[in-house]
Design a protein around this motif. Structure first.
Motif, mmCIF file in Angstrom:
data_model
loop_
_atom_site.group_PDB
_atom_site.id
_atom_site.type_symbol
_atom_site.label_atom_id
_atom_site.label_comp_id
_atom_site.label_asym_id
_atom_site.label_seq_id
_atom_site.Cartn_x
_atom_site.Cartn_y
_atom_site.Cartn_z
ATOM 1 N N GLU A 1 21.052 23.833 40.539
ATOM 2 C CA GLU A 1 21.760 24.410 41.675
ATOM 3 C C GLU A 1 21.500 25.903 41.853
ATOM 4 O OE1 GLU A 1 25.950 24.003 41.193
ATOM 5 O OE2 GLU A 1 25.929 24.598 39.078
ATOM 6 N N LEU A 2 21.065 26.593 40.810
ATOM 7 C CA LEU A 2 20.742 28.018 40.926
ATOM 8 C C LEU A 2 19.237 28.265 40.863
ATOM 9 C CD1 LEU A 2 23.524 29.703 38.739
ATOM 10 C CD2 LEU A 2 23.434 29.478 41.232
ATOM 11 N N ASP A 3 18.455 27.205 40.946
ATOM 12 C CA ASP A 3 16.999 27.347 40.932
ATOM 13 C C ASP A 3 16.497 27.797 42.302
ATOM 14 O OD1 ASP A 3 14.283 27.166 40.386
ATOM 15 O OD2 ASP A 3 14.216 25.012 40.820
ATOM 16 N N THR A 4 15.826 28.924 42.331
ATOM 17 C CA THR A 4 15.293 29.462 43.588
ATOM 18 C C THR A 4 13.854 29.009 43.841
ATOM 19 O OG1 THR A 4 14.470 31.445 42.482
ATOM 20 C CG2 THR A 4 16.720 31.521 43.352
ATOM 21 N N GLY A 5 13.350 28.111 43.024
ATOM 22 C CA GLY A 5 11.937 27.744 43.031
ATOM 23 C C GLY A 5 11.214 28.349 41.859
ATOM 24 N N ASN A 6 11.865 29.337 41.240
ATOM 25 C CA ASN A 6 11.365 29.968 40.019
ATOM 26 C C ASN A 6 12.490 30.192 39.022
ATOM 27 O OD1 ASN A 6 9.516 31.507 42.415
ATOM 28 N ND2 ASN A 6 8.397 30.599 40.703
ATOM 29 N N GLY A 7 13.535 29.392 39.108
ATOM 30 C CA GLY A 7 14.662 29.537 38.197
ATOM 31 C C GLY A 7 15.661 30.580 38.673
ATOM 32 N N TRP A 8 16.259 31.293 37.721
ATOM 33 C CA TRP A 8 17.272 32.313 38.004
ATOM 34 C C TRP A 8 16.709 33.423 38.874
ATOM 35 C CZ3 TRP A 8 22.349 33.414 37.578
ATOM 36 C CH2 TRP A 8 22.760 34.745 37.558
ATOM 37 N N ASN A 9 17.488 33.854 39.853
ATOM 38 C CA ASN A 9 17.123 34.993 40.691
ATOM 39 C C ASN A 9 17.686 36.259 40.050
ATOM 40 O OD1 ASN A 9 16.291 36.619 42.797
ATOM 41 N ND2 ASN A 9 18.039 36.116 44.096
ATOM 42 N N PRO A 10 16.847 37.144 39.496
ATOM 43 C CA PRO A 10 17.351 38.341 38.807
ATOM 44 C C PRO A 10 18.238 39.194 39.713
ATOM 45 C CG PRO A 10 15.019 38.025 38.348
ATOM 46 C CD PRO A 10 15.369 37.058 39.441
ATOM 47 N N ILE A 11 19.257 39.800 39.110
ATOM 48 C CA ILE A 11 20.176 40.692 39.828
ATOM 49 C C ILE A 11 19.563 42.087 39.851
ATOM 50 C CG2 ILE A 11 22.489 41.684 39.857
ATOM 51 C CD1 ILE A 11 23.378 39.191 38.215
ATOM 52 N N ASP A 12 19.252 42.594 41.028
ATOM 53 C CA ASP A 12 18.583 43.885 41.149
ATOM 54 C C ASP A 12 19.549 45.007 41.515
ATOM 55 O OD1 ASP A 12 16.010 43.201 40.458
ATOM 56 O OD2 ASP A 12 15.405 42.693 42.501
ATOM 57 N N GLY A 13 19.335 46.178 40.932
ATOM 58 C CA GLY A 13 20.084 47.371 41.309
ATOM 59 C C GLY A 13 21.437 47.513 40.653
ATOM 60 N N PHE A 14 21.647 46.860 39.511
ATOM 61 C CA PHE A 14 22.952 46.922 38.853
ATOM 62 C C PHE A 14 23.208 48.309 38.263
ATOM 63 C CE2 PHE A 14 25.678 46.013 35.057
ATOM 64 C CZ PHE A 14 26.807 45.630 35.756
ATOM 65 N N LYS A 15 24.379 48.880 38.577
ATOM 66 C CA LYS A 15 24.764 50.197 38.071
ATOM 67 C C LYS A 15 26.129 50.172 37.386
ATOM 68 C CE LYS A 15 22.217 52.693 41.665
ATOM 69 N NZ LYS A 15 22.305 53.710 42.749
ATOM 70 N N GLY A 16 26.665 48.996 37.184
ATOM 71 C CA GLY A 16 28.007 48.882 36.631
ATOM 72 C C GLY A 16 28.017 48.605 35.138
ATOM 73 N N ILE A 17 29.015 47.827 34.706
ATOM 74 C CA ILE A 17 29.193 47.468 33.301
ATOM 75 C C ILE A 17 29.352 45.955 33.211
ATOM 76 C CG2 ILE A 17 30.677 47.647 31.264
ATOM 77 C CD1 ILE A 17 31.539 50.405 32.263
ATOM 78 N N LEU A 18 28.596 45.333 32.314
ATOM 79 C CA LEU A 18 28.816 43.935 31.964
ATOM 80 C C LEU A 18 29.171 43.879 30.488
ATOM 81 C CD1 LEU A 18 28.845 40.898 32.448
ATOM 82 C CD2 LEU A 18 26.370 40.876 31.994
ATOM 83 N N ASP A 19 30.417 43.550 30.197
ATOM 84 C CA ASP A 19 30.902 43.394 28.825
ATOM 85 C C ASP A 19 30.937 41.902 28.513
ATOM 86 O OD1 ASP A 19 32.269 43.301 26.401
ATOM 87 O OD2 ASP A 19 33.623 44.937 26.940
ATOM 88 N N GLY A 20 30.061 41.471 27.606
ATOM 89 C CA GLY A 20 30.025 40.058 27.243
ATOM 90 C C GLY A 20 31.243 39.599 26.472
ATOM 91 N N ASN A 21 31.991 40.556 25.903
ATOM 92 C CA ASN A 21 33.258 40.219 25.258
ATOM 93 C C ASN A 21 33.067 39.210 24.120
ATOM 94 O OD1 ASN A 21 36.075 40.423 24.984
ATOM 95 N ND2 ASN A 21 36.460 38.763 26.448
ATOM 96 N N GLY A 22 31.902 39.265 23.458
ATOM 97 C CA GLY A 22 31.630 38.351 22.355
ATOM 98 C C GLY A 22 31.156 36.981 22.772
ATOM 99 N N HIS A 23 30.825 36.787 24.038
ATOM 100 C CA HIS A 23 30.393 35.478 24.538
ATOM 101 C C HIS A 23 28.870 35.406 24.674
ATOM 102 C CE1 HIS A 23 34.348 33.799 25.263
ATOM 103 N NE2 HIS A 23 34.716 34.949 25.813
ATOM 104 N N TYR A 24 28.408 34.193 25.042
ATOM 105 C CA TYR A 24 26.991 33.922 25.203
ATOM 106 C C TYR A 24 26.649 33.500 26.623
ATOM 107 C CZ TYR A 24 27.167 33.301 20.094
ATOM 108 O OH TYR A 24 27.353 33.483 18.761
#
Length: 250
Positions: A84-107
Motif C-alpha cells: 500500500e505504500l509502494d510507489t513503484g520503488n518502495g518507500w517514498n523518502p521524506i525530503d526536507g525534514f528539519k524537525g525531531i523524530l524520537d524513536g522512543n526505543g522503538h523499531y
C-alpha cells in the motif's frame, strides 16, 4: 514478545553487536504496529505521537514538527512491491525534514526501496537537517539499480543526504543497503559535516556500493570529529576495491 530496549542495547553496543541480528530476526509484528504504548502522559509537550505506518508517512506534511514513536512499525508488506505504500520503488523518502523524530526505543522494520527511484537521495529521509534519536531500523531492504552508473545519488538507511546541523543519536540498523552508483552508507551521507553529529550509533547492515571510498558502514563524507561512539559490524563491499569489516568509523 520479548522487546530489546534501544537505550540498553546502545549502552553496550560493542558487546551486543554480534547478538542483535539473531534477536532482531526473531521480532514479529503486525502489518502496522506492535508494542503500542497507550500512555498519553508519555508524550512530551509539543510532540506528535506516531502509532503506525500512516502516521510515519504523514511526517512529510509538517517537516518542522516534533514526533515521538509510540509503537514499533512494520513496513515489510506496505513498502514491498505491490504494497500500500509502494510507489513503484518502495518507500517514498521524506525530503526536507528539519524537525525531531524520537524513536522512543522503538523499531521501524522492513523498510524497502528498490529499483531506480526518481529521488537521488534515498533512505527513510531523503535529505534532512533534523534530529533522529533513540531509533532502530531492522531488516532494511534498500537495493538500488540505477540505469546509469553516473547517477548522482546518496543512500543511507536513516538519511540519504544529511545537511548542516543534522543529528543522529542512539540509533542502529540491520539489513542491506546497496546501490550501484555514488555514495552508499548504512546510516547516512553527509553534507557540510562540520555541523553534523553522529553519536552512539552502529551499523549491522551489509552495505554495497560502487567503490570502497564511496561505501561506508556509518557515513560517507564525515570527519572523525563529528562522530562519538560509533561502530560498524556490517559487511562493507565496493566493487572496485574489495571489502573491509569492523572499522570504527567506516
Amino acid at each position: 514478545m520479548k522487546k530489546l530496549h534501544i537505550k540498553k542495547v546502545l549502552a553496550m553496543f560493542l558487546a551486543v553487536a554480534l547478538v542483535v541480528p539473531s534477536s532482531a530476526s526473531n521480532l514479529t509484528a503486525s502489518a502496522a504496529t506492535t508494542q503500542e504504548s497507550n500512555d498519553e502522559s508519555a508524550i512530551p509537550e509539543g510532540y506528535t505521537p506516531i502509532y503506525d505506518a500512516a502516521d510515519l508517512y504523514a511526517i512529510r506534511n509538517n517537516l518542522d514538527g516534533k514526533y515521538i514513536m509510540m509503537a514499533d512499525i512494520d513496513l515489510s508488506e506496505a513498502t514491498a512491491p505491490g504494497g500500500e505504500l509502494d510507489t513503484g520503488n518502495g518507500w517514498n523518502p521524506i525530503d526536507g525534514f528539519k524537525g525531531i523524530l524520537d524513536g522512543n526505543g522503538h523499531y521501524i522494520k522492513g523498510l524497502t526501496i528498490y529499483g531506480d527511484p526518481k529521488s537521488r537521495r534515498v533512505g527513510l529521509f531523503g535529505y534532512a537537517e533534523g534530529t533522529i534519536r533513540n531509533l532502530g531500523m531492522i531488516d532494511v531492504n534498500i537495493n538500488l539499480k540505477r540505469d546509469s552508473d553516473n547517477a548522482n545519488d546518496y543512500t543511507g538507511a536513516f538519511i540519504g543526504e544529511a545537511y548542516s546541523a543534522s543529528s543522529i543519536e542512539n540509533c542502529f540498523v540491520t539489513g542491506t543497503v546497496a546501490s550501484n552508483s555514488n555514495y552508499v552508507s548504512g546510516i547516512c551521507s553527509m553534507y557540510n559535516d562540520n555541523y553534523n553529529t553522529i553519536k552512539n550509533v552502529y551499523n549491522l547492515a551489509d552495505v554495497r556500493g560502487p567503490s570502497e571510498w564511496k561505501t561506508q558502514g556509518i557515513a560517507v563524507g564525515i570527519s572523525p570529529w563529528s562522530c562519538e561512539c560509533v561502530y560498524n559490524r556490517g559487511e562493507i563491499s565496493g566493487e572496485e576495491e574489495g571489502s573491509k569489516n569492523g572499522h570504527p568509523l567506516s
